[in-house]
Design a protein around this motif. Structure first.
Motif, short mmCIF file in Angstrom:
data_model
loop_
_atom_site.label_atom_id
_atom_site.label_comp_id
_atom_site.label_asym_id
_atom_site.label_seq_id
_atom_site.Cartn_x
_atom_site.Cartn_y
_atom_site.Cartn_z
N THR A 82 0.78 -1.26 0.17
CA THR A 82 -0.08 0.17 -0.03
C THR A 82 0.84 1.36 0.14
OG1 THR A 82 -1.96 -1.23 1.22
CG2 THR A 82 -1.98 1.38 1.35
N ARG A 83 2.02 1.27 0.66
CA ARG A 83 3.00 2.23 0.93
C ARG A 83 3.39 2.71 -0.59
NH1 ARG A 83 8.06 2.54 3.59
NH2 ARG A 83 7.70 0.52 4.11
N PHE A 84 4.08 1.45 -1.04
CA PHE A 84 4.63 1.62 -2.42
C PHE A 84 3.69 1.97 -3.55
CE2 PHE A 84 7.26 -1.31 -5.60
CZ PHE A 84 7.74 -0.14 -6.31
N LYS A 85 2.37 1.64 -3.50
CA LYS A 85 1.61 2.00 -4.38
C LYS A 85 1.06 3.63 -4.35
CE LYS A 85 -1.58 0.79 -7.88
NZ LYS A 85 -2.12 2.71 -8.29
N GLY A 91 3.74 10.13 -7.53
CA GLY A 91 5.07 10.70 -8.38
C GLY A 91 6.46 10.15 -8.27
N GLY A 92 6.23 9.07 -7.54
CA GLY A 92 7.66 8.29 -7.13
C GLY A 92 8.26 8.84 -5.88
N GLY A 93 9.63 8.32 -5.64
CA GLY A 93 10.23 8.61 -4.39
C GLY A 93 11.22 7.36 -4.19
N GLY A 104 4.39 5.30 -11.62
CA GLY A 104 4.19 4.10 -12.29
C GLY A 104 5.16 3.03 -11.99
N GLY A 105 6.00 3.35 -10.89
CA GLY A 105 7.18 2.38 -10.39
C GLY A 105 6.57 1.20 -9.77
N PHE A 106 5.41 1.29 -9.28
CA PHE A 106 4.70 0.23 -8.59
C PHE A 106 4.33 -0.89 -9.76
CE2 PHE A 106 1.14 -2.48 -7.19
CZ PHE A 106 1.29 -2.49 -5.96
N GLU A 107 3.61 -0.08 -10.76
CA GLU A 107 3.05 -1.39 -11.90
C GLU A 107 4.39 -1.89 -12.63
OE1 GLU A 107 -0.14 0.91 -10.36
OE2 GLU A 107 1.96 1.60 -10.95
N ILE A 108 5.60 -1.08 -12.69
CA ILE A 108 6.59 -1.69 -13.35
C ILE A 108 7.17 -2.59 -12.66
CG2 ILE A 108 9.01 -1.09 -14.20
CD1 ILE A 108 7.71 1.48 -15.22
N ALA A 109 7.47 -2.46 -11.27
CA ALA A 109 7.85 -3.74 -10.44
C ALA A 109 7.11 -4.71 -10.47
CB ALA A 109 8.00 -3.01 -9.09
N ALA A 110 5.82 -4.72 -10.29
CA ALA A 110 4.83 -5.92 -10.38
C ALA A 110 4.89 -6.39 -11.71
CB ALA A 110 3.43 -5.33 -10.31
N LEU A 111 5.17 -5.89 -12.81
CA LEU A 111 5.51 -6.42 -14.21
C LEU A 111 6.89 -7.13 -14.16
CD1 LEU A 111 4.79 -6.91 -17.17
CD2 LEU A 111 5.93 -4.66 -17.63
N SER A 112 7.88 -6.69 -13.43
CA SER A 112 8.98 -7.27 -13.65
C SER A 112 9.07 -8.58 -12.73
CB SER A 112 9.94 -6.42 -12.69
OG SER A 112 11.41 -7.11 -12.67
N ALA A 113 8.14 -8.59 -11.69
CA ALA A 113 7.92 -9.88 -10.86
C ALA A 113 7.03 -10.82 -11.76
CB ALA A 113 6.93 -9.49 -9.47
N GLY A 114 6.17 -10.26 -12.51
CA GLY A 114 5.16 -11.14 -13.44
C GLY A 114 6.11 -11.75 -14.46
N LEU A 115 7.03 -11.17 -14.89
CA LEU A 115 7.78 -11.93 -15.93
C LEU A 115 8.50 -13.23 -15.30
CD1 LEU A 115 9.82 -8.94 -17.62
CD2 LEU A 115 7.68 -10.22 -18.44
N ALA A 116 9.02 -12.89 -13.97
CA ALA A 116 9.57 -14.03 -13.35
C ALA A 116 8.46 -15.16 -12.94
CB ALA A 116 10.22 -13.82 -12.04
#
Length: 367
Positions: A82-85, A91-93, A104-116
């Motif tokens: 929740t904190r990350f999202k 705007g990031g941080g 959008g860093g949360f969605e990209i990190a979730a995508l990175s995990a999704g590839l694995a």
């Protein structure tokens, strides 16, 4: 069956702040042109080299969905997610140590995990012989509730827990040859006897206070964590000896259902964040070793997940050598630095010292 290669352009769009190596700029550190050393170019150039060489056409390539919230929550507490999202939407941080992210860093990190997740799922379903996930941002330093070392979500741990929850695997072995200690993966599975975690890393590189050989697991999981701290300048022969005398025997003792490799390339001789003198042949031969072990122990089930590696020049050639070995392809992308690196390998006296170091560790782990 073929090798699957999972990637997504959006992972290259993950952005951090302006860093000088691992230090934020400002104060006594002058701003750098390139910014965060964990840049998209090492990954994009690996993918591009495979396309240009023709190896791309011999693999099943594509993207995957981002890891779902419930998949992420098997490893990371709701409070962290929740904190990350919220920070991502605002705007990031930066939530931890050296883990900047943009909108959008949360969605990209979730995508990175999704590839694995999808790479491991495809191998366990028998759809492909083996798989490579070009995940970015990386994951092996991320603790359940605290990101660090460029890692925002624990990609491999999320993939493993998803596979276990789906009943596709019970016993999983992780071999981490990133130059930095896989402290996040270790912490997540330290008390789980069903997951073997092995980390080959430069001693006291990053983090400074983890990676000691005497951290073996807790309770019923005693012996299921193996840290192999290695001296700087180890070189090719030392890595292969460590694989032969420590990693492969541990895999045979454990008898996994699948092997997952945290595939960092920062042990490369040209990496700015490591000092280990590994070559493209080092990565090729280590891949051949785990591939042979997977064929013997778990019907060839093998997944490699991209971690570190910060030389835009050398990572593509190291990664191409790994993919050549995974696919069994005859296509080659010769390393233009190979002759130089061969000449810079340690001398016989250092090799003897390194082998004694490795033999001592091997005896310790075999107790």
């Amino acid at each position: 069956m073929t090798t699957a290669f999972y990637w997504d352009e959006r992972c290259f769009w993950h952005g951090g702040g302006n860093y000088a190596l691992t230090l934020p700029v400002g104060g006594f550190v002058q701003p750098m042109n390139a910014g965060l050393p964990e840049s998209p170019e090492t990954k994009r150039r690996l993918k591009n080299l495979a396309e240009v060489s023709g190896l791309w056409a011999e693999m099943r390539t594509g993207s995957a969905p981002g890891a779902r919230w419930e998949e992420l929550a098997r490893v990371h507490p709701e409070s962290y997610l929740t904190r990350f999202k919220s920070a991502s939407d605002a705007g990031g941080g930066e939530l931890g140590l050296r883990t900047p992210f943009s909108p959008g860093g949360f969605e990209i990190a979730a995508l990175s995990a999704g590839l694995a997740v999808e790479a491991l799922r495809a191998v366990l379903k028998g759809e492909v012989a083996n798989a490579y996930a070009l995940s970015r941002p990386p994951g092996h330093h991320c603790l359940p509730d605290w990101p660090n070392g460029f890692c925002l979500m624990a990609n491999i741990a999320i993939a493993i827990e998803t596979a276990r929850a789906e009943g596709r695997a019970a016993r999983v072995a992780v071999v981490d040859w990133d130059v930095h200690h896989g402290n996040g993966t270790e912490a997540i599975f330290l008390n789980n006897p069903e997951v073997l975690t092995i980390s080959l890393h430069q001693e006291a590189n990053y983090p400074l206070d983890t990676g000691q050989a005497d951290v073996r697991g807790e309770g019923a999981a005693k012996g299921s964590n193996i840290n192999v701290p290695l001296p700087p300048g180890l070189g090719h022969k030392g890595y292969i000896a460590a694989m032969e005398r420590i990693v492969l025997p541990a895999l045979h003792r454990f008898q996994p259902d699948v092997i997952v490799v945290a595939c960092g390339y920062d042990a490369s001789a040209f990496d700015p964040l490591g000092r280990m003198l590994a070559t493209t042949e080092t990565f090729r031969q280590m891949t051949a070793q785990v591939k042979a072990a997977a064929q013997e122990l778990c019907a060839g089930r093998l997944v490699l997940v991209h971690e570190g590696g910060y030389s835009e020049v050398h990572v593509p050639f190291c990664g191409h050598a790994v993919l050549e070995e995974l696919t069994g392809s005859a296509i080659r992308a010769p390393d233009p630095m190979a002759r130089t690196l061969e000449a810079r390998q340690p001398n016989a006296r250092f090799d003897a010292f390194a082998e004694a170091w490795i033999d001592e560790l091997a005896l310790y782990f075999d107790r």
